[in-house]
Enzyme design. Sequence first.
Site, PDB file in Angstrom:
ATOM      1  N   TYR A   1     -87.179 -40.676  53.208  1.00 39.67           N
ATOM      2  CA  TYR A   1     -86.784 -42.109  53.698  1.00 39.67           C
ATOM      3  C   TYR A   1     -87.822 -43.040  53.280  1.00 39.67           C
ATOM      4  O   TYR A   1     -88.922 -42.527  53.715  1.00 39.67           O
ATOM      5  CB  TYR A   1     -86.484 -42.215  55.333  1.00 39.67           C
ATOM      6  CG  TYR A   1     -86.412 -43.516  55.701  1.00 39.67           C
ATOM      7  CD1 TYR A   1     -85.080 -44.085  55.750  1.00 39.67           C
ATOM      8  CD2 TYR A   1     -87.424 -44.097  56.627  1.00 39.67           C
ATOM      9  CE1 TYR A   1     -84.947 -45.375  56.379  1.00 39.67           C
ATOM     10  CE2 TYR A   1     -87.263 -45.439  56.958  1.00 39.67           C
ATOM     11  CZ  TYR A   1     -85.804 -46.002  56.779  1.00 39.67           C
ATOM     12  OH  TYR A   1     -85.800 -47.172  57.308  1.00 39.67           O
TER      13      TYR A   1
ATOM     14  N   LYS B   1     -96.943 -48.701  59.515  1.00 41.54           N
ATOM     15  CA  LYS B   1     -97.281 -47.886  60.717  1.00 41.54           C
ATOM     16  C   LYS B   1     -98.469 -48.401  61.470  1.00 41.54           C
ATOM     17  O   LYS B   1     -98.761 -49.309  62.030  1.00 41.54           O
ATOM     18  CB  LYS B   1     -96.921 -46.518  60.745  1.00 41.54           C
ATOM     19  CG  LYS B   1     -95.254 -46.198  59.961  1.00 41.54           C
ATOM     20  CD  LYS B   1     -94.234 -46.423  60.985  1.00 41.54           C
ATOM     21  CE  LYS B   1     -93.117 -45.776  60.268  1.00 41.54           C
ATOM     22  NZ  LYS B   1     -91.920 -46.016  61.092  1.00 41.54           N
TER      23      LYS B   1
ATOM     24  N   ASP C   1     -95.494 -42.170  49.404  1.00 48.21           N
ATOM     25  CA  ASP C   1     -95.300 -42.909  50.578  1.00 48.21           C
ATOM     26  C   ASP C   1     -96.207 -42.340  51.498  1.00 48.21           C
ATOM     27  O   ASP C   1     -95.828 -41.332  51.947  1.00 48.21           O
ATOM     28  CB  ASP C   1     -93.911 -42.783  50.440  1.00 48.21           C
ATOM     29  CG  ASP C   1     -93.432 -43.698  51.919  1.00 48.21           C
ATOM     30  OD1 ASP C   1     -94.225 -44.003  52.622  1.00 48.21           O
ATOM     31  OD2 ASP C   1     -92.080 -43.969  51.957  1.00 48.21           O
TER      32      ASP C   1
END
Length: 403
Positions: free
Chosen positions: A152, A263, A236
């Site tokens: 994702y 995050k 990522d």
Amino acid sequence: MSATSSHSSDKVAGAPDIDDLAARARAVIPSGTSRSTLYVPPAVPMARSGRSAWLTDESGSRVLDFNNNYTSLIHGHHFEPIQRAIAEALDEGTSFGLPTRREVALAEHLRDRTGHEQWRFSNSGTEAVMQAIRCARAVTGRDLIVRFEGSYHGTSDPVTDSDRPGITCAEHETVMVLPQGSLAALQTVFGDRGDDVAAVLIDLMPNRAGLEPADPEFINAVRQLTTRHGSLMIVDEVITFRLALNGLGPSYGIAPDLATFGKVIGGGLPVGALAGRTDIMSAFDAKTGPLVAWGGTFSANPLTMAAGLAAVQAYDQPAIDDLNSRGNQLRHCLSDAGVKVNGRGSLMRIMEKVDVSDLWWALYRRGVFAGTNALLSLSTAMTHEDLNLAADAIVDAVQAVRS
């Protein structure tokens, strides 16, 4: 104390009627939430407040927060240094049509911490990945992006499966999706179309694909093939940055050309970041063109920058080592009790072959708030007692759903 006894059902003073609130939400928001990842049938609970490692929902139930807004709340809720940093920034203003010193301070800290030379901030990991893809195509003059099944990387078109409604057929021509960890497939792509590949986008421990750490041999092959063919390697680190002081990439002995973050570097506020070598990041340099023009009204807003700096400064090497150690202990405890769980350090995911919605509710009713795919992330606010309670609750929930 048993895990279930920690789950309080006392009503919060002034709490609304939950059924009424849910109905109101569904009337004005599709499925009652603006985030598809939050929905759990028949209706997801609504948060009211958070303190330390605990979240209180609108019904008054208190649950240990192992969701932590999908891994972003590394210090849990109401962490005093973050609260103070936001208050100080807020006193000066919420946002400006000019850069601020707080953007510079966070970029400098992250540069020194990770070795990535230059940074650009955005409002989400999705935006950071979008920038990375645009940058790779601009710098290489190529179109093809290679990524991997089950990883994702946000919700933009290039990283959404092309058979999904709303995604154009043209994505088939510019994005190639390979099986996770398949060296043969990767070698075939570079053998056939190496000169067309702008970048390989990879997550070193993809949550959606099962939170299984990538094979070092495969990661080294990605680095070698991209270098040989003049392509970029994009790692990522939106979720995995929390696992090491400088991110997960260096533990594989590789230096990507670009990396995306989010995050934990926002301290609980909206954030994303793209980082990389100066020669590549110069694609965004307004003095020379730029190759890539990219705005963002609230990118690098001072509240996020202040909160992010406070969060990462407090998450130093001792804090990382301690949290990873406690996460490993919890994962081993669950495994020893027969629960199938993947992960590393402070991140783990329950991989039982059960209905995931049933499992989510079984956990929640026992006082453990997980991700909707059974992802668990620790925060520094969690005590050893919290983790012991959670271990009992998770084992009990899994056993109940199995039966």
